[in-house]
Design an enzyme around this catalytic site. Structure first.
Site, PDB file in Angstrom:
ATOM      1  N   PRO A  88      21.922   6.601 106.034  1.00 19.70           N
ATOM      2  CA  PRO A  88      23.376   6.473 106.209  1.00 19.70           C
ATOM      3  C   PRO A  88      24.167   7.315 105.212  1.00 19.70           C
ATOM      4  CG  PRO A  88      22.410   4.411 105.396  1.00 19.70           C
ATOM      5  CD  PRO A  88      21.273   5.340 105.693  1.00 19.70           C
ATOM      6  N   GLU A 115      15.675  -0.944 101.930  1.00 19.32           N
ATOM      7  CA  GLU A 115      16.877  -0.457 101.248  1.00 19.32           C
ATOM      8  C   GLU A 115      16.936   1.066 101.206  1.00 19.32           C
ATOM      9  OE1 GLU A 115      19.567  -2.357 100.142  1.00 19.32           O
ATOM     10  OE2 GLU A 115      18.388  -3.618 101.474  1.00 19.32           O
ATOM     11  N   ARG A 153      17.850  18.594 124.378  1.00 18.49           N
ATOM     12  CA  ARG A 153      18.609  19.019 125.556  1.00 18.49           C
ATOM     13  C   ARG A 153      19.292  20.379 125.353  1.00 18.49           C
ATOM     14  NH1 ARG A 153      23.863  18.164 125.293  1.00 18.49           N
ATOM     15  NH2 ARG A 153      24.250  17.937 127.515  1.00 18.49           N
ATOM     16  N   ASP A 168      28.886  20.785 129.117  1.00 17.25           N
ATOM     17  CA  ASP A 168      29.349  19.410 129.042  1.00 17.25           C
ATOM     18  C   ASP A 168      29.951  19.046 127.707  1.00 17.25           C
ATOM     19  OD1 ASP A 168      27.210  18.851 127.523  1.00 17.25           O
ATOM     20  OD2 ASP A 168      26.013  18.036 129.161  1.00 17.25           O
TER      21      ASP A 168
HETATM   22  N1  ADE Z   1      19.295   4.420 108.623  1.00 22.32           N
HETATM   23  C1  ADE Z   1      20.104   3.362 108.465  1.00 22.32           C
HETATM   24  N2  ADE Z   1      21.343   3.624 108.887  1.00 22.32           N
HETATM   25  C2  ADE Z   1      21.335   4.925 109.328  1.00 22.32           C
HETATM   26  C3  ADE Z   1      22.313   5.777 109.875  1.00 22.32           C
HETATM   27  N3  ADE Z   1      23.578   5.389 110.061  1.00 22.32           N
HETATM   28  N4  ADE Z   1      21.949   7.014 110.205  1.00 22.32           N
HETATM   29  C4  ADE Z   1      20.683   7.439 110.011  1.00 22.32           C
HETATM   30  N5  ADE Z   1      19.717   6.673 109.490  1.00 22.32           N
HETATM   31  C5  ADE Z   1      20.032   5.428 109.154  1.00 22.32           C
END
Ligand code: ADE
Length: 265
Positions: A88, A115, A153, A168
């Site tokens: 994330p 984590e 793709r 697209d």
């Molecule tokens: N692992 C946990 N959350 C994630 C996210 N938003 N994007 C990529 N990998 C992740």
């Protein structure tokens, strides 16, 4: 292009490799795809892949040694690959990122769990961290599938129509116009007449115009950050004038309750 996914849940990828466009791309020899089980590279009878964080706190951290060995194994198989950690905290994945990743020879996608992964792995073995959005998943597996799907793709020859990926949504950074198929009338609503006309020029103009309208209504931010050509500006002005006319007419016809109340004192 070659894909290797490092995960503690390799079985999740079995149905993914076996359906739709990914299956076709594998069958046509345009991609190779395999999941590598990080546990196969862990030590001991229990093949542990995680441990408690130094400094305390909740959650577990993925140990560096099994990950490092699994990455080495993947690199042996695909030496030219870019190694991506799904996380994330990475660069937010969008169509531009998909286009860039579609130009490399291979991708090694490392799926974190718990984590996160030991920071030293990020520094020594990862080329790029990618996030699929500003939310937190329980692991990188679904994120890896999103990246693979969006990249495959775009590969030459993968989609049916020669130019469908180009045409697209988002590849022009506009949303798609609506699509229609038979029947010509459904629940009292007819297909826009122009689409039945057989007139390719007019159909193309209609599609472009509707793409712009969809984008203005649903994702105006996409228009603010991209240059628009003359035709697009004309279309937007025309729709702007139509909206203004409707709003003005409504405004003139509507009794304003607050001003009415004020005049009565
Ligand atoms: N692992 C946990 N959350 C994630 C996210 N938003 N994007 C990529 N990998 C992740």
């Amino acid at each position: 292009m070659d894909f290797r996914v490092l995960t503690i849940f390799p079985d999740l990828f079995v149905p993914f490799w076996n359906h739709g466009m990914i299956r076709r791309a594998i069958d046509q020899g345009r991609i190779t795809a395999a999941a590598i089980d990080i546990r196969d590279h862990a030590d001991g009878r229990h093949r542990v892949t995680d441990d408690r964080p130094y400094g305390g706190g909740s959650g577990m951290v993925m140990k560096p040694e099994p990950l490092s060995r699994a990455i080495s194994k993947a690199k042996e198989q695909v030496p030219e690959a870019v190694t991506v950690l799904l996380s994330p905290r990475g660069r937010v994945f969008d169509q531009q990122a998909a286009r860039e990743l579609a130009t490399v020879g291979g991708l090694i996608l490392v799926c974190g769990r718990y984590e996160g992964v030991d920071e030293r792995i990020c520094r020594t073995s990862i080329d790029l961290e990618v996030s699929v959005g500003d939310y937190v998943l329980t692991g990188g597996e679904i994120a890896a599938m999103i990246v693979i799907d969006a990249v495959v793709r775009l590969l030459p020859g993968v989609l049916g129509g020669a130019d469908s990926a180009q045409k697209d949504s988002f590849s022009e950074d506009l949303l798609e116009h609506g699509h229609y198929t038979r029947p010509a009338e459904y629940m009292g609503e007819a297909v826009p007449e122009v689409l039945l006309s057989g007139h390719h020029g007019e159909i193309e103009n209609w599609r472009r115009e509707m793409s712009l309208v969809q984008t203005v209504l649903k994702r105006p931010d996409l228009l603010e950050s991209r240059p628009l050509d003359r035709r697009a500006i004309q279309v937007l002005k025309k729709w702007g004038r139509t909206i203004e006319r409707i709003v003005d007419a409504q405004d003139r016809g509507c009794a304003d309750p607050s001003s009415g109340d004020e005049s009565k004192g």
